[in-house]
Design an enzyme around this catalytic site. Structure first.
Site, PDB file in Angstrom:
ATOM      1  CG  ASP A  25      -2.066   0.937   1.113  1.00 57.65           C
ATOM      2  OD1 ASP A  25      -2.277   1.500   0.022  1.00 57.65           O
ATOM      3  OD2 ASP A  25      -2.773   1.134   2.118  1.00 57.65           O
ATOM      4  CG  ASN A  27       2.125   1.500  -5.117  1.00 57.87           C
ATOM      5  OD1 ASN A  27       3.030   1.330  -4.329  1.00 57.87           O
ATOM      6  ND2 ASN A  27       1.602   0.528  -5.846  1.00 57.87           N
ATOM      7  N   GLY A  28       0.075   5.418  -4.390  1.00 56.45           N
ATOM      8  CA  GLY A  28      -0.558   6.670  -4.795  1.00 56.45           C
ATOM      9  C   GLY A  28       0.010   7.851  -4.027  1.00 56.45           C
ATOM     10  CD1 TRP A  30       7.324   6.633  -2.386  1.00 57.08           C
ATOM     11  CD2 TRP A  30       7.012   6.807  -4.597  1.00 57.08           C
ATOM     12  NE1 TRP A  30       8.562   6.606  -2.977  1.00 57.08           N
ATOM     13  CE2 TRP A  30       8.399   6.709  -4.341  1.00 57.08           C
ATOM     14  CE3 TRP A  30       6.576   6.916  -5.915  1.00 57.08           C
ATOM     15  CZ2 TRP A  30       9.350   6.717  -5.364  1.00 57.08           C
ATOM     16  CZ3 TRP A  30       7.527   6.928  -6.933  1.00 57.08           C
ATOM     17  CH2 TRP A  30       8.898   6.833  -6.655  1.00 57.08           C
ATOM     18  CG  ASN A  73      -7.658  -2.263  -5.804  1.00 60.40           C
ATOM     19  OD1 ASN A  73      -6.698  -3.032  -5.676  1.00 60.40           O
ATOM     20  ND2 ASN A  73      -7.958  -1.372  -4.865  1.00 60.40           N
ATOM     21  CB  SER A 201      -7.768  -4.206   2.729  1.00 57.82           C
ATOM     22  OG  SER A 201      -7.718  -2.942   3.310  1.00 57.82           O
ATOM     23  CD  GLU A 212       2.394 -13.299  15.670  1.00 53.72           C
ATOM     24  OE1 GLU A 212       2.349 -12.105  16.028  1.00 53.72           O
ATOM     25  OE2 GLU A 212       2.063 -14.256  16.398  1.00 53.72           O
TER      26      GLU A 212
END
Ligand code: FPP
Length: 247
Positions: A25, A27-28, A30, A73, A201, A212
């Site tokens: 998670d 990328n957007g 960044w 998505n 998600s 874990e």
């Protein structure tokens, strides 16, 4: 597979996770931080994948499962969805030779019929091309959702009951997972999510019952083999009890 020079000391002797799953998670964000389009972030994210796959043998990780595109998505803009689909096609075309050369067996999980034919053909090709590889098992979740997977598994299971191949009384915790997309994989030991969001998600819902979790702030394009190795090491210090008492 070639060894990764950046990880100085091998981690294979530790009591580490055999199967690591990653929710990639951030990328957007960044890309936005760099005033670039979101797809620029996804491209940078795609480059990180190879580095982490290559780090697996030295980290003692036999199975790596990555969340590339969820059943939710599709709600993103048409431009982003089309860009991601094109990135997946290019990625598979570009990386398959390398994965085979590095003895990586590639498979995909998720609901395939909604993906376009060109992409589905490439996925089939990649699976066949790497089927006899015996090193790291890389599973790419594409149009994957945990609830969707359980619903599709239940359909197949119900069909087997209706056709007399399965007794209702025989359905238990061992039987149901045989109908999941992940039927050949062990359950994940460690699930990592990048970018500071502490959510599951819809990823590997059944399979992660005793996993874990590590939620880290790093955005996926900034993730590295050093961070991966640190998380694998930290896992070795945890005390997993699977619901039992401390021994
Ligand atoms: C989540 O970041 C990321 C995705 C929905 C796509 C994941 C895809 C990649 C890492 C690249 C391609 C992978 C392969 C296997 C080729 P986000 O867009 O939700 O980030 P944000 O929360 O910052 O907006």
């Amino acid at each position: 597979m070639t060894s990764t020079p950046k990880i100085a000391e091998k981690l294979t002797d530790h009591d580490g996770p055999r199967h690591v799953a990653i929710i990639m998670d951030g990328n957007g964000r960044w890309a936005q931080m760099r005033n670039r389009p979101r797809l620029f972030g996804h491209q940078a994210g795609a480059r990180r994948v190879r580095e982490i796959v290559e780090a697996c043998p030295d980290c003692g990780v036999d199975y790596l499962t990555i969340f590339a595109f969820s059943t939710e998505n599709w709600k993103r803009t048409q431009n982003e969805v089309a860009g991601l689909m094109s990135l997946f096609r290019r990625y598979i075309r570009r990386e398959m030779e390398a994965f085979r050369a590095e003895n990586v067996q590639v498979r995909f999980i998720g609901d395939r019929p909604r993906l376009d034919k060109k992409l589905r053909d490439l996925m089939d090709e990649a699976e066949a091309f790497t089927a006899d590889c015996t090193g790291t098992n890389l599973t790419i979740a594409l149009n994957y959702g945990g609830r969707d997977e359980v619903a599709r598994a239940t359909q197949r299971l119900a069909r087997d009951v209706a056709d007399g191949r399965l007794d209702v009384e025989a359905i238990d915790e061992e039987t149901l997972p045989r109908y999941l997309d992940t039927y050949v994989l062990p359950d994940p030991d460690l699930v990592i999510r990048t970018s500071g969001e502490a959510r599951v998600s819809n990823f590997l819902l059944w399979q992660s019952a005793y996993a874990e979790y590590e939620f880290i702030d790093t955005l996926w394009p900034d993730f590295s083999e050093e961070i991966f190795a640190d998380l694998v090491k930290a896992y070795g210090n945890r005390d997993r009890r699977y619901g039992g008492a401390k021994g």
